[in-house]
Design a protein around this motif. Structure first.
Motif, PDB file in Angstrom:
ATOM      1  N   PHE A 204       0.838  -1.190   0.000  1.00  0.00           N
ATOM      2  CA  PHE A 204       0.000   0.000   0.000  1.00  0.00           C
ATOM      3  C   PHE A 204       0.880   1.249   0.000  1.00  0.00           C
ATOM      4  O   PHE A 204       0.580   2.239  -0.675  1.00  0.00           O
ATOM      5  CB  PHE A 204      -0.918   0.018   1.228  1.00  0.00           C
ATOM      6  N   THR A 205       1.986   1.193   0.736  1.00  0.00           N
ATOM      7  CA  THR A 205       2.888   2.342   0.771  1.00  0.00           C
ATOM      8  C   THR A 205       3.487   2.609  -0.613  1.00  0.00           C
ATOM      9  O   THR A 205       3.629   3.765  -1.014  1.00  0.00           O
ATOM     10  CB  THR A 205       3.995   2.104   1.814  1.00  0.00           C
ATOM     11  N   ILE A 206       3.804   1.539  -1.328  1.00  0.00           N
ATOM     12  CA  ILE A 206       4.300   1.752  -2.701  1.00  0.00           C
ATOM     13  C   ILE A 206       3.227   2.458  -3.527  1.00  0.00           C
ATOM     14  O   ILE A 206       3.511   3.398  -4.272  1.00  0.00           O
ATOM     15  CB  ILE A 206       4.708   0.408  -3.343  1.00  0.00           C
ATOM     16  N   GLY A 207       1.975   2.024  -3.369  1.00  0.00           N
ATOM     17  CA  GLY A 207       0.872   2.719  -4.032  1.00  0.00           C
ATOM     18  C   GLY A 207       0.782   4.172  -3.592  1.00  0.00           C
ATOM     19  O   GLY A 207       0.448   5.054  -4.381  1.00  0.00           O
TER      20      GLY A 207
ATOM     21  N   TYR B 154      -2.217  -1.081  -6.961  1.00  0.00           N
ATOM     22  CA  TYR B 154      -1.393  -1.259  -5.763  1.00  0.00           C
ATOM     23  C   TYR B 154      -2.138  -0.880  -4.507  1.00  0.00           C
ATOM     24  O   TYR B 154      -1.940  -1.483  -3.460  1.00  0.00           O
ATOM     25  CB  TYR B 154      -0.075  -0.479  -5.866  1.00  0.00           C
ATOM     26  N   VAL B 155      -2.990   0.120  -4.569  1.00  0.00           N
ATOM     27  CA  VAL B 155      -3.736   0.434  -3.353  1.00  0.00           C
ATOM     28  C   VAL B 155      -4.969  -0.446  -3.209  1.00  0.00           C
ATOM     29  O   VAL B 155      -5.465  -0.637  -2.114  1.00  0.00           O
ATOM     30  CB  VAL B 155      -4.135   1.927  -3.231  1.00  0.00           C
ATOM     31  N   LEU B 156      -5.460  -1.009  -4.313  1.00  0.00           N
ATOM     32  CA  LEU B 156      -6.666  -1.817  -4.191  1.00  0.00           C
ATOM     33  C   LEU B 156      -6.394  -3.299  -3.980  1.00  0.00           C
ATOM     34  O   LEU B 156      -6.997  -3.913  -3.124  1.00  0.00           O
ATOM     35  CB  LEU B 156      -7.577  -1.621  -5.408  1.00  0.00           C
ATOM     36  N   PHE B 157      -5.503  -3.894  -4.768  1.00  0.00           N
ATOM     37  CA  PHE B 157      -5.310  -5.331  -4.572  1.00  0.00           C
ATOM     38  C   PHE B 157      -4.520  -5.605  -3.299  1.00  0.00           C
ATOM     39  O   PHE B 157      -5.065  -6.117  -2.321  1.00  0.00           O
ATOM     40  CB  PHE B 157      -4.723  -6.013  -5.808  1.00  0.00           C
ATOM     41  N   PRO B 158      -3.233  -5.240  -3.266  1.00  0.00           N
ATOM     42  CA  PRO B 158      -2.537  -5.501  -2.000  1.00  0.00           C
ATOM     43  C   PRO B 158      -3.033  -4.592  -0.887  1.00  0.00           C
ATOM     44  O   PRO B 158      -2.731  -4.830   0.272  1.00  0.00           O
ATOM     45  CB  PRO B 158      -1.073  -5.235  -2.316  1.00  0.00           C
ATOM     46  N   GLY B 159      -3.802  -3.577  -1.204  1.00  0.00           N
ATOM     47  CA  GLY B 159      -4.390  -2.741  -0.172  1.00  0.00           C
ATOM     48  C   GLY B 159      -5.689  -3.362   0.299  1.00  0.00           C
ATOM     49  O   GLY B 159      -5.708  -4.188   1.218  1.00  0.00           O
ATOM     50  N   ALA B 160      -6.766  -3.001  -0.341  1.00  0.00           N
ATOM     51  CA  ALA B 160      -8.075  -3.423   0.138  1.00  0.00           C
ATOM     52  C   ALA B 160      -8.217  -4.945   0.182  1.00  0.00           C
ATOM     53  O   ALA B 160      -8.706  -5.502   1.156  1.00  0.00           O
ATOM     54  CB  ALA B 160      -9.154  -2.815  -0.743  1.00  0.00           C
ATOM     55  N   ILE B 161      -7.776  -5.634  -0.873  1.00  0.00           N
ATOM     56  CA  ILE B 161      -8.055  -7.076  -0.929  1.00  0.00           C
ATOM     57  C   ILE B 161      -7.134  -7.860   0.011  1.00  0.00           C
ATOM     58  O   ILE B 161      -7.587  -8.769   0.706  1.00  0.00           O
ATOM     59  CB  ILE B 161      -8.004  -7.574  -2.384  1.00  0.00           C
ATOM     60  N   PHE B 162      -5.850  -7.488   0.095  1.00  0.00           N
ATOM     61  CA  PHE B 162      -4.990  -8.137   1.090  1.00  0.00           C
ATOM     62  C   PHE B 162      -5.529  -7.853   2.493  1.00  0.00           C
ATOM     63  O   PHE B 162      -5.463  -8.707   3.374  1.00  0.00           O
ATOM     64  CB  PHE B 162      -3.536  -7.651   0.977  1.00  0.00           C
ATOM     65  N   GLY B 163      -6.045  -6.656   2.700  1.00  0.00           N
ATOM     66  CA  GLY B 163      -6.609  -6.316   4.006  1.00  0.00           C
ATOM     67  C   GLY B 163      -7.750  -7.253   4.358  1.00  0.00           C
ATOM     68  O   GLY B 163      -7.797  -7.827   5.445  1.00  0.00           O
TER      69      GLY B 163
ATOM     70  N   LEU C 238      14.119  -5.775  -5.302  1.00  0.00           N
ATOM     71  CA  LEU C 238      13.121  -5.417  -6.305  1.00  0.00           C
ATOM     72  C   LEU C 238      12.742  -3.946  -6.175  1.00  0.00           C
ATOM     73  O   LEU C 238      12.746  -3.198  -7.148  1.00  0.00           O
ATOM     74  CB  LEU C 238      11.881  -6.288  -6.127  1.00  0.00           C
ATOM     75  N   VAL C 239      12.469  -3.557  -4.933  1.00  0.00           N
ATOM     76  CA  VAL C 239      12.038  -2.181  -4.708  1.00  0.00           C
ATOM     77  C   VAL C 239      13.135  -1.204  -5.120  1.00  0.00           C
ATOM     78  O   VAL C 239      12.898  -0.242  -5.838  1.00  0.00           O
ATOM     79  CB  VAL C 239      11.638  -1.980  -3.229  1.00  0.00           C
ATOM     80  N   SER C 240      14.367  -1.517  -4.708  1.00  0.00           N
ATOM     81  CA  SER C 240      15.413  -0.553  -5.035  1.00  0.00           C
ATOM     82  C   SER C 240      15.717  -0.594  -6.520  1.00  0.00           C
ATOM     83  O   SER C 240      16.001   0.427  -7.144  1.00  0.00           O
ATOM     84  CB  SER C 240      16.665  -0.804  -4.206  1.00  0.00           C
ATOM     85  N   PHE C 241      15.580  -1.808  -7.116  1.00  0.00           N
ATOM     86  CA  PHE C 241      15.805  -1.889  -8.559  1.00  0.00           C
ATOM     87  C   PHE C 241      14.804  -1.017  -9.290  1.00  0.00           C
ATOM     88  O   PHE C 241      15.142  -0.236 -10.162  1.00  0.00           O
ATOM     89  CB  PHE C 241      15.651  -3.340  -9.018  1.00  0.00           C
ATOM     90  N   VAL C 242      13.584  -1.168  -8.840  1.00  0.00           N
ATOM     91  CA  VAL C 242      12.519  -0.485  -9.536  1.00  0.00           C
ATOM     92  C   VAL C 242      12.606   1.006  -9.328  1.00  0.00           C
ATOM     93  O   VAL C 242      12.581   1.788 -10.270  1.00  0.00           O
ATOM     94  CB  VAL C 242      11.189  -1.020  -9.006  1.00  0.00           C
TER      95      VAL C 242
ATOM     96  N   ILE D 107      11.018  10.550  -7.644  1.00  0.00           N
ATOM     97  CA  ILE D 107      11.378   9.135  -7.509  1.00  0.00           C
ATOM     98  C   ILE D 107      12.473   8.978  -6.465  1.00  0.00           C
ATOM     99  O   ILE D 107      12.408   8.105  -5.599  1.00  0.00           O
ATOM    100  CB  ILE D 107      11.836   8.553  -8.866  1.00  0.00           C
ATOM    101  N   TRP D 108      13.478   9.853  -6.497  1.00  0.00           N
ATOM    102  CA  TRP D 108      14.574   9.735  -5.533  1.00  0.00           C
ATOM    103  C   TRP D 108      14.087   9.985  -4.114  1.00  0.00           C
ATOM    104  O   TRP D 108      14.467   9.257  -3.191  1.00  0.00           O
ATOM    105  CB  TRP D 108      15.721  10.688  -5.891  1.00  0.00           C
ATOM    106  N   VAL D 109      13.253  11.004  -3.955  1.00  0.00           N
ATOM    107  CA  VAL D 109      12.737  11.273  -2.616  1.00  0.00           C
ATOM    108  C   VAL D 109      11.954  10.071  -2.106  1.00  0.00           C
ATOM    109  O   VAL D 109      12.135   9.608  -0.971  1.00  0.00           O
ATOM    110  CB  VAL D 109      11.856  12.541  -2.624  1.00  0.00           C
ATOM    111  N   MET D 110      11.085   9.533  -2.992  1.00  0.00           N
ATOM    112  CA  MET D 110      10.270   8.388  -2.589  1.00  0.00           C
ATOM    113  C   MET D 110      11.156   7.179  -2.289  1.00  0.00           C
ATOM    114  O   MET D 110      10.885   6.408  -1.374  1.00  0.00           O
ATOM    115  CB  MET D 110       9.267   8.030  -3.693  1.00  0.00           C
ATOM    116  N   THR D 111      12.214   7.007  -3.078  1.00  0.00           N
ATOM    117  CA  THR D 111      13.133   5.894  -2.829  1.00  0.00           C
ATOM    118  C   THR D 111      13.762   6.057  -1.454  1.00  0.00           C
ATOM    119  O   THR D 111      13.867   5.093  -0.685  1.00  0.00           O
ATOM    120  CB  THR D 111      14.251   5.853  -3.882  1.00  0.00           C
ATOM    121  N   GLY D 112      14.159   7.292  -1.152  1.00  0.00           N
ATOM    122  CA  GLY D 112      14.760   7.555   0.155  1.00  0.00           C
ATOM    123  C   GLY D 112      13.809   7.165   1.280  1.00  0.00           C
ATOM    124  O   GLY D 112      14.178   6.418   2.202  1.00  0.00           O
ATOM    125  N   ILE D 113      12.562   7.623   1.153  1.00  0.00           N
ATOM    126  CA  ILE D 113      11.586   7.302   2.192  1.00  0.00           C
ATOM    127  C   ILE D 113      11.371   5.792   2.264  1.00  0.00           C
ATOM    128  O   ILE D 113      11.318   5.203   3.346  1.00  0.00           O
ATOM    129  CB  ILE D 113      10.251   8.022   1.915  1.00  0.00           C
TER     130      ILE D 113
END
Lengths: 518, 186, 385
Positions: free
Chosen positions: A351-354, A382-391, C14-18, C50-56
């Motif tokens: 969800f955070t990635i979303g 990303y916010v709906l599948f791993p968000g709402a549905i994983f929830g 994966l996350v850092s790659f992406v 993207i860089w800021v988000m990667t940092g977070i």
């Protein structure tokens, strides 16, 4: 206490028991999830490689439209209402929902609404094909004849949601056990009350929008038709006034679920309870003033774009607070990773990635590049599948012993989790790339330069679809098949009235006399 | 709380919530006029405003604003429709007149409605029309042609950064759909 | 549990790659920087976020992973009991707030720049319709339609085609030709439903809304061909209406304008000649079929059966067989039909082409009326009768 209840079809048709209704909601949403998922398979099969292979472009549009409508209104929303029905009375120490007969109606409207909507697939001119956002004039002047059935269906599901929401609010305000103050309520109840307020605020606006569509189509009005003095952009404003809060309607209860599960498996109290409540409330309030960020390209004055951009970015602050609180809850806990916990942690991460892509999309000048591309598709999935549905999935595994008295198979549960985790990322992560590379959404065919990522996404989607059949098998095995009996408290860190004061399975009638709340 | 009290209290809360629901349903419809008002104040979407009355204004002789005109006929509209001048340069505060030409090529009466739009949309706040064919529908007999006047002036307080306005008219055939409606484009 | 650790290591990778891998800017993984000043700035802003988000992400996910490894029951059997800290909560409310403000400032600046279409060197009216674009150069009296180069029929779209044609679905018959280094203003509108005109490399995306005009602009420093697509769902063939912009030097542009003008004169002459003759049935049918397959078959299908009720059948249709409906037939082809996808072809086709296609529709697929429509009839119809 007699655990007596009627049997057979009558039990389900006329039941006013919150547990029965909760189960029906959950099963209904699962059926819709499978149907909507099957449509997603059609979409991904067509997009597996360039060229028009399987379906006609018009049918493709019907598929994307119906997939969206069914997943939003048929799968995610009813699943949340199902959880609310099962859990809210037990969590606040009430014997049932406040309005049991209304509860029965609000469920039984749904099968009719969706039969109506699905029947449009077999009509002349095909099912609605204008996207789940049904922008005018594509959905009004240019909509297929089945649009009227769609309008009626949306009205019915709107009424159902509104009744469900009213029920939740009345239950929570009037039925709490003595001593259960508002700030003692479990977070799932809190997030649901806030969701319910969002529902009664915005579902009527959606009803208004489809009513205007109907009169535009048949009764000579021109709300959205420039020829008669209307404006198609007005439709988008009304739709997203509903649509943005709707996004939070789908995700807030999942926030509540994560806030129950993470402390239980970290064996540590939820960090920052009150800030969680305030953060949820501020997300809900902000959701009313950000709608036009879905419309940066319609040609608003710069001042408007700036306002909606900044308001949207502000939402990241309370959302961030929630994520940090979950991490702090885990910190120095004593964690074990059973299936519900795995789903809950994956929920937080994905969800955070979303959320990250959400901040990117909020920035109007770059949004011009992302808008209506697969980047957006990646974001909201990303916010709906791993968000709402994983929830929801986490919730089902977590409370399944409470509901059935039996324990799901932990190995299979973990397998379900890992397969879901891998395939959900394989499906939706590549969509970020195809979007950035310039692939518009809602197209049935594309240039070779998008081919690799689409192929990956399609493979992921087929895997993800099959994995959910495993989920069905696990549920059937647990409920009706051979499964271990659950102890009254299978999760040693679980807290709340339903775990501390009720056995597993919870009897048909619970808390006929209010429990003592410490 | 007794069961009776509980029921009463539930009922009153339900009524209040239904009130909210009803209110929000009406609010959905209220968004329509609210949006129009909002457009008028902010110029969103370049909807031009209704009829203005020209009063002797101070004319800004040092400034020229370019106004381009676009005229389009929509699908199903058998008229020829074009501005007599594509571009005019005007002084803010001055009353100007331009004319549009229309001819019905069909062999029956056709009713047309022009829908105006201004870009940049903020410009809509400063362009005032004292007379415009878009305020009314036009009915042209088969083969009839007409020159339609449009009188307007630009407010002298047009922001400095707007030097160019485009006024578009899209002509719809409303013979069947909206004939008789007074849609006087706002 | 090795597997779990591996998974989380994999996830981090994966996350850092992406998030950061995208930053390595291989064309396929990332947004195209584009060629205009605004597109380059949008790209920079995109990279910055993207860089800021990667940092977070690194911080937040790092803490989570650390916690999952070291705060599991086997490592930390007694959980801590704290559950609140006003200071910490205050800090993590304020920090994101500051980061967001830092991101907002450049975004505001760029947005204001992107929305400033004032003082253009030239203007083009862009009109979207189902499913093509129309361009009209306001200063040059040039206008034309821009269709997908391949006619919109299902059988034309296959994997093989996509593999053989690098510009599959991104090629048009008439590109929008623009001079380099000139500020070009686009006035966007639409004929039927909402469309959206997007060229990624110019960072221009604006909705074309029926009844209203929107404006945006670009100034392209480098000659070249830039391709994009319609990005607002606009019906059946939404994925099949590309945008192609060909930017040329100023001299080349002047030549092109001159050539277009000559072509226009030649076309008018040819049309007049065509109208002057009486055409034979064979010739009408032959031209009619070509035109029909290119312009009409996408909706009415090659066999004239259509896809009712959205796209009516022409085969056996009263309008195409009854003699007294011949004017109505010509009318709908020339002027289109309001509220449907039936566009006005009066200025997309020549009189001869319209005559031929109407004749074809009245005689193909067993419509056998035997009637011929001559280019002169169309000319007379357009002049008003």
């Amino acid at each position: 206490m007699a655990d007596h209840h009627p049997t057979g079809l009558k039990r389900w048709l006329f039941t006013t028991n919150h547990k029965d209704i909760g189960s029906m909601y959950l099963w209904f949403s699962f059926v819709m999830f499978i149907i909507g998922g099957a449509m997603a398979m059609v979409i991904r099969a067509e997009l597996y490689q360039p060229g028009l292979q399987f379906v006609d472009p018009n049918f493709f549009n019907s598929m994307t439209t119906m997939h969206g409508l069914i997943m939003v209104f048929g799968a995610v929303m009813p699943s949340m209402v199902g959880l609310a029905n099962w859990l809210i009375p037990m969590q606040i120490g009430a014997p049932d929902m406040a309005l049991p007969r209304m509860n029965n109606w609000s469920f039984w409207i749904l099968p009719f609404a969706f039969t109506l909507l699905l029947s449009s697939l077999f009509m002349d001119g095909g099912a609605p094909n204008f996207g789940w956002t049904f922008y005018a004039p594509l959905s009004t002047t240019y909509g297929p004849p089945s649009t009227d059935f769609f309008i009626l269906g949306v009205h019915m599901m709107g009424i159902s949601s509104i009744m469900g929401a009213i029920n939740v609010i009345v239950t929570v305000f009037n039925m709490r056990a003595p001593g259960m103050t508002l700030m003692k309520m479990p977070l799932f109840v809190w997030t649901w009350v806030i969701t319910a307020f969002l529902l009664i605020m915005v579902m009527p606006v959606l009803a208004g929008a489809v009513t205007m569509m109907l009169t535009d189509r048949h009764f000579g009005t021109s709300f959205f038709d420039a020829a008669g003095g209307g404006d198609p952009v007005l439709f988008q404003h009304i739709f997203w006034f509903f649509g943005h809060p709707e996004v939070y309607i789908m995700i807030l209860p999942a926030f509540g679920v994560a806030s129950e599960i993470i402390p239980a498996f970290a064996r540590k109290k939820l960090f920052g309870y009150s800030s969680m409540v305030y953060a949820t409330a501020s997300i809900a309030l902000l959701s009313f003033v950000v709608w036009a960020h879905h419309m940066f390209t319609v040609g608003m004055p710069v001042a408007g774009e700036l306002f909606f951009m900044i308001a949207t970015m502000l939402i990241a602050v309370p959302t961030g607070v929630k994520v940090f609180n979950w991490v702090a809850t885990m910190w120095q806990g004593s964690m074990t990773f059973e299936t519900p916990m795995l789903f809950a942690i994956a929920f937080v991460i994905l969800f955070t990635i979303g959320g990250f892509s959400g901040v990117m999309l909020a920035m109007a000048p770059v949004d011009f590049q992302y808008h209506d591309t697969y980047f957006v598709v990646a974001h909201f999935h990303y916010v709906l599948f791993p968000g709402a549905i994983f929830g929801t999935t986490a919730a089902v595994y977590y409370w399944l012993p409470k509901w059935t008295g039996k324990m799901y198979n932990e190995k299979l549960g973990k397998l379900h989790f890992w397969l879901s985790m891998i395939f959900v990322n394989l499906t939706f992560f590549p969509m970020h790339f195809s979007g950035l590379a310039g692939m518009p959404r809602r197209i049935p065919d594309y240039n070779m330069m998008f081919a690799d990522f689409n192929q990956l996404a399609s493979i992921g989607a087929f895997g993800l679809g099959l994995t959910q059949i495993l989920f069905l098998a696990i549920l059937i095995k647990t409920i009706w098949g051979k499964a271990e009996k659950s102890s009254d408290k299978p999760w040693d860190g679980a807290t709340g009235l339903e775990w501390e004061q009720l056995p597993c399975p919870a009897p048909y009638h619970t808390f006929d006399t209010p429990p003592k709340v410490s | 709380m007794s069961e009776q009290e509980q029921k009463l209290s539930n009922k009153s809360l339900v009524m209040r919530l239904l009130g909210v629901v009803g209110g929000m349903f009406l609010f959905g419809f209220a968004l329509v006029p609210l949006y129009d008002v909002f457009c008028e104040i902010t110029g969103i979407n370049g909807k031009t405003r209704g009829q203005a009355i020209y009063q002797k204004k101070e004319i800004d002789h040092d400034r020229l604003v370019t106004i381009s005109f676009i005229a389009d006929v929509k699908r199903g509209m058998p008229w020829e429709f074009k501005p007599m001048e594509n571009v005019v340069k005007v002084k803010p505060g001055e009353l100007n007149e331009v004319r549009f030409y229309a001819r019905n090529r069909a062999n029956e009466d056709i009713v047309g409605q022009s829908v105006p739009s201004i870009s940049p949309s903020e410009g809509a706040l400063y362009l005032n029309k004292t007379e415009c064919f878009c305020f009314d529908q036009q009915r042209l007999a088969a083969g009839e042609e007409i020159e339609m006047p449009m009188k307007f002036y630009i407010d002298a307080d047009l922001p400095e950064d707007i030097s160019h306005l485009t006024l578009s008219y899209q002509l719809y055939n409303v013979t069947e759909a909206f004939a008789g409606d007074s849609v006087a484009a706002k | 549990m090795a597997i779990r650790r591996k998974f989380f290591a994999g996830l981090t990778a994966l996350v850092s790659f992406v998030l950061s891998g995208a930053a390595q800017a291989t064309a396929e993984l990332n947004m195209r920087p584009g060629v205009t000043e605004t597109s380059l700035e949008a790209f920079e802003l995109h990279m910055a976020v993207i860089w800021v988000m990667t940092g977070i992400a690194v911080v937040v996910f790092g803490l989570m992973i650390y916690s999952m490894i070291f705060h599991r029951k086997s490592k930390n059997p007694t959980p801590a009991t704290w559950s609140h800290s006003t200071t910490v909560e205050f800090i993590w409310t304020i920090i994101p707030f500051i980061i967001l403000i830092a991101l907002t400032i450049p975004a505001v600046k760029l947005l204001i720049k992107m929305e400033d279409a004032s003082d253009p060197d030239m203007s083009v009216v862009v009109t979207g319709s189902q499913w093509k674009w129309h361009y009209k150069y306001m200063e040059h009296d040039i206008e034309f339609f821009s269709n997908l180069a391949t006619p919109q029929q299902r059988e034309n779209f296959s994997l093989e085609e996509a593999q053989n044609n690098p510009n599959y679905l991104l090629d048009v018959d008439n590109e929008l030709v623009l001079p380099a280094n000139k500020k070009v203003r686009f006035l966007m509108t639409a004929d039927d439903v909402i469309h959206s005109w997007w060229v990624p490399e110019l960072a221009v995306k604006k909705d074309a809304i029926p009844g209203f005009i929107n404006e945006t602009w670009t100034q392209v420093p480098t000659p070249g061909t830039y391709r994009g697509q319609c990005t607002e769902l606009c019906g059946k063939w939404h994925g099949f209406m590309p945008v192609v912009v060909k930017v040329v030097t100023e001299t080349e542009f002047d030549d092109w304008v001159a050539q277009k003008k000559e072509e226009k004169i030649a076309a008018e002459k040819a049309a007049a000649e065509a109208a002057a003759q009486s055409w034979e049935m064979d010739k009408l049918m032959e031209l009619g079929k070509t035109v029909y397959d290119a312009k009409c078959a996408a909706c009415h299908m090659q066999n004239g059966a259509g896809v009712p009720p959205t796209f009516p059948a022409l085969k056996g249709s009263a309008m195409a067989i009854e003699a007294d409906q011949i004017n109505a037939h010509i009318d709908i082809v020339v002027n289109g039909k309001a509220g449907t996808a039936m566009a006005a072809f009066g200025n997309q086709l020549t009189d001869a082409e319209i005559a031929a296609v109407v004749t074809y529709e009245r005689n193909a697929w067993g419509n056998d009326t035997g009637e011929k429509v001559q280019p002169a009839d169309i000319q007379a119809f357009k002049a008003g009768n």
